[in-house]
Design a protein around this motif. Sequence first.
Motif, PDB file in Angstrom:
ATOM      1  N   PHE A  98       0.823  -1.195   0.000  1.00  0.00           N
ATOM      2  CA  PHE A  98       0.000   0.000   0.000  1.00  0.00           C
ATOM      3  C   PHE A  98       0.861   1.250   0.000  1.00  0.00           C
ATOM      4  CE2 PHE A  98      -4.071  -2.014   0.580  1.00  0.00           C
ATOM      5  CZ  PHE A  98      -3.735  -3.242   1.143  1.00  0.00           C
ATOM      6  N   ARG A  99       0.290   2.318  -0.521  1.00  0.00           N
ATOM      7  CA  ARG A  99       0.964   3.607  -0.596  1.00  0.00           C
ATOM      8  C   ARG A  99       0.091   4.645   0.117  1.00  0.00           C
ATOM      9  NH1 ARG A  99       0.825   3.673  -5.403  1.00  0.00           N
ATOM     10  NH2 ARG A  99      -0.956   5.038  -5.799  1.00  0.00           N
ATOM     11  N   PRO A 100       0.546   5.203   1.243  1.00  0.00           N
ATOM     12  CA  PRO A 100      -0.262   6.204   1.946  1.00  0.00           C
ATOM     13  C   PRO A 100      -0.426   7.476   1.126  1.00  0.00           C
ATOM     14  CG  PRO A 100       1.440   5.307   3.385  1.00  0.00           C
ATOM     15  CD  PRO A 100       1.770   4.867   1.998  1.00  0.00           C
ATOM     16  N   VAL A 101      -1.616   8.036   1.148  1.00  0.00           N
ATOM     17  CA  VAL A 101      -1.899   9.292   0.454  1.00  0.00           C
ATOM     18  C   VAL A 101      -2.815  10.141   1.325  1.00  0.00           C
ATOM     19  CG1 VAL A 101      -1.601   8.380  -1.883  1.00  0.00           C
ATOM     20  CG2 VAL A 101      -3.842   8.253  -0.785  1.00  0.00           C
ATOM     21  N   GLY A 102      -2.817  11.446   1.030  1.00  0.00           N
ATOM     22  CA  GLY A 102      -3.683  12.372   1.739  1.00  0.00           C
ATOM     23  C   GLY A 102      -4.992  12.576   1.011  1.00  0.00           C
ATOM     24  N   GLY A 103      -5.768  13.550   1.502  1.00  0.00           N
ATOM     25  CA  GLY A 103      -7.065  13.831   0.936  1.00  0.00           C
ATOM     26  C   GLY A 103      -7.009  14.910  -0.129  1.00  0.00           C
ATOM     27  N   GLY A 104      -7.699  14.668  -1.252  1.00  0.00           N
ATOM     28  CA  GLY A 104      -7.705  15.629  -2.340  1.00  0.00           C
ATOM     29  C   GLY A 104      -6.526  15.422  -3.260  1.00  0.00           C
ATOM     30  N   THR A 105      -6.088  16.503  -3.893  1.00  0.00           N
ATOM     31  CA  THR A 105      -4.933  16.438  -4.795  1.00  0.00           C
ATOM     32  C   THR A 105      -3.743  17.133  -4.153  1.00  0.00           C
ATOM     33  OG1 THR A 105      -5.639  18.467  -5.903  1.00  0.00           O
ATOM     34  CG2 THR A 105      -6.406  16.386  -6.830  1.00  0.00           C
ATOM     35  N   ARG A 106      -2.553  16.738  -4.600  1.00  0.00           N
ATOM     36  CA  ARG A 106      -1.338  17.258  -3.997  1.00  0.00           C
ATOM     37  C   ARG A 106      -0.675  18.282  -4.905  1.00  0.00           C
ATOM     38  NH1 ARG A 106       3.059  13.492  -0.975  1.00  0.00           N
ATOM     39  NH2 ARG A 106       4.373  15.120  -0.123  1.00  0.00           N
ATOM     40  N   ASP A 107      -0.332  19.436  -4.353  1.00  0.00           N
ATOM     41  CA  ASP A 107       0.363  20.480  -5.094  1.00  0.00           C
ATOM     42  C   ASP A 107       1.823  20.067  -5.260  1.00  0.00           C
ATOM     43  OD1 ASP A 107       2.041  23.012  -5.359  1.00  0.00           O
ATOM     44  OD2 ASP A 107       0.020  23.848  -5.555  1.00  0.00           O
ATOM     45  N   ALA A 108       2.283  19.999  -6.508  1.00  0.00           N
ATOM     46  CA  ALA A 108       3.637  19.524  -6.779  1.00  0.00           C
ATOM     47  C   ALA A 108       4.702  20.460  -6.228  1.00  0.00           C
ATOM     48  CB  ALA A 108       3.831  19.348  -8.289  1.00  0.00           C
ATOM     49  N   VAL A 109       4.358  21.741  -6.043  1.00  0.00           N
ATOM     50  CA  VAL A 109       5.333  22.727  -5.569  1.00  0.00           C
ATOM     51  C   VAL A 109       5.384  22.769  -4.052  1.00  0.00           C
ATOM     52  CG1 VAL A 109       5.990  25.159  -5.575  1.00  0.00           C
ATOM     53  CG2 VAL A 109       5.076  24.094  -7.660  1.00  0.00           C
ATOM     54  N   THR A 110       4.232  22.947  -3.428  1.00  0.00           N
ATOM     55  CA  THR A 110       4.195  23.093  -1.967  1.00  0.00           C
ATOM     56  C   THR A 110       4.186  21.753  -1.240  1.00  0.00           C
ATOM     57  OG1 THR A 110       1.776  23.107  -1.851  1.00  0.00           O
ATOM     58  CG2 THR A 110       2.884  25.222  -2.245  1.00  0.00           C
ATOM     59  N   GLY A 111       3.741  20.705  -1.935  1.00  0.00           N
ATOM     60  CA  GLY A 111       3.590  19.411  -1.282  1.00  0.00           C
ATOM     61  C   GLY A 111       2.316  19.306  -0.471  1.00  0.00           C
ATOM     62  N   TYR A 112       1.513  20.372  -0.454  1.00  0.00           N
ATOM     63  CA  TYR A 112       0.278  20.369   0.325  1.00  0.00           C
ATOM     64  C   TYR A 112      -0.853  19.682  -0.439  1.00  0.00           C
ATOM     65  CZ  TYR A 112       2.132  23.659   3.819  1.00  0.00           C
ATOM     66  OH  TYR A 112       2.852  24.248   4.823  1.00  0.00           O
TER      67      TYR A 112
END
Length: 679
Positions: A98-112
């Motif tokens: 498995f690969r942990p991920v956050g909610g929504g989409t990830r900003d490639a610049v900020t990492g948020y």
Amino acid sequence: MSISRRTFLTAAAATSALALLPLDPAGAHASTPAAPPLGSRPIGAGGGARLTNLAHLRFLLAEVPVVASTTHTTFGIDASPRVLAPWTYADTDGAGGFRPVGGGTRDAVTGYWTQGAYNADDIARAAIVFLRAWKATGDAQARDEARDVLRSLAFLQTTSGPNAGRVVLWQQEDGTLNPSAIPVELPDPSDSAESYWLARSVWAFGEGYAAFRREDSEFAAFLLARLHLALDALGRESLSRAGHWVRSDGRDLPAWLIAGGADATAEAMLGLAAATEAGDARSRQALQTYGEGVAAMATDPAKGWPFGAVLPWTGSLGFWHAWGAAAPEALARAGALLRRREWTATAVADAGTFTPQVLASGGPHNAWAPLPAEAQIAYGAHGRVAGAVQAASVGGEGLRVLAGLTASWFFGANTAGVPVYDPATGVTFDGVETDGRVNRNSGAESTIHGLLTMLLLDANRDIARIATSITGLSSFSGLRVIDAEGARLSAGCEVVRPEGGAWIGESNLSGAAYVRVPAGESVEFDVTEACGILHGLVWRQKADAGEAVWEVFRGGRRLWSTRTPAGGTGDRGLTEADGMLVPQLLGGDLPADAVTVRCTSTGDLRLDALVIQPAVSTAVYAMASGSAVLYANGARRDQRVSPLAAGSGRAYDADGSQRGQAVQGGRVRVRGGGFTITR
């Protein structure tokens, strides 16, 4: 994580454990090692091996840096400025890991992430898993993890200003809080009002205080202070409305439920009950108040839908959902603690009458809106198991057998026919879709509720033996629906398909359509089921709209008739749409052969469907040897039916009380309103 009800409604209109996986301080971006195929190792519940395996939840944990501010801090932050929080989601990598991920989409610049990496809902519930695992086994690692996850939750709680006591929902990997996520989640900002995540924080703080009270008095005092800070916030909103009522399509409902829901409130009650048992008087007072509100959401099993379930939401009388369905568990626990027999009776009715109907519909569908639909997830399955286990403490032993049947969902007794929990890895899959596909991701919420269920099974080995002895769901016979648009319509009827689809603001139209039946016009249904109970599904209007005249014919001879209102719900109150869509019990059982059901309008009728409930609903479970069968009697009188599989067992009243042998004279006896289980 669990999305809020508003977001959901908008979107839906035991054997050896693996070695503990190391915590990745960088945020656990790597996949887990490939695991053995799910179910490839024997469970061995009868041999004493534990089903609970914390490995996957530990894999989801990440170290999060936190920095104190004027509004956010936590216990021991100066000495230890890092806490633990579980990643929200974990996507399968296709190779068993498995690969942990956050909610929504990830900003490639900020990492948020547009939402965040971690959230208060899952942090709170993960803390409860570690707390309960520690108390059950004495595992020092689980104790330390519980402490650091509780510290993480406390950091999300706002400590000063107008929002003091409330909780920010989302947090980024670097510890930054995100009070306003995308998409918008109400309340916005997330600590601007009471919420589901505040209710779950109360749950975690209460259980944490009770668990650490004798272990670490300083930390326990901190958790109690945070619990009281949360109660301060609730005191400005829901608790301040105690004794006030709101109108919901003609029914008075309690105005003092957290975020308008018995679902959220019940989860808070679990923490308040734990703190009350540990001697906190303030929690006891809040538990008393909230218990009154949740108990007021009860339904009468004798009146049909929703078959004794506790309604979760003041916004609809025709919508039950499995998210946060802790009401029977909370009412049974609080009722026993505070000696409120009417609360425990409500819990027993939910567990003993509604749960058999859930099982006979194929399992824990996310929603009955008002018909069972949506995917099945661990959250809903856990709620049914926990409710039955807790209700059994005040009801009969039959509720424990029901709990075992319900828990077998995790081990293959689901519509996919595969295990969704693996004791060898601690993985719980994210659910079973309506078409039988398995969502093989394993995020925090599914992992947590799978483990909460396993902790219950490990503490109740008789229930675990039932659950793990079942290998599949062979068949089930729950509600059957005949849509009005597919029936015979008289010339003046009109099929209406709303532009918005099935969702009408508080319920779903069956088939995303209804039939407008003017005065004098009629709809005829051909019904072939033997011995059923009829419910008319009418989208009742706000104003008086005449009646629906229901008649049942066999061979041209009328057997019986009844009338139900087509309107007259009155002002909608706080609901989102005028009128309501709730199955109406018609009365008069169907005979054991084919009939015609005619519905004639005396005004302006919006007819959605005819719903047929078998007089005796069933679910047949495959076992390593033979079958187990559940028979659930929806009628008030005893029934005798042909057995679906050979075996013997017990008949039970709806409260789980044993009422003798199940099989007599080659027939299965099912008590009126009760259930029978044979094996």
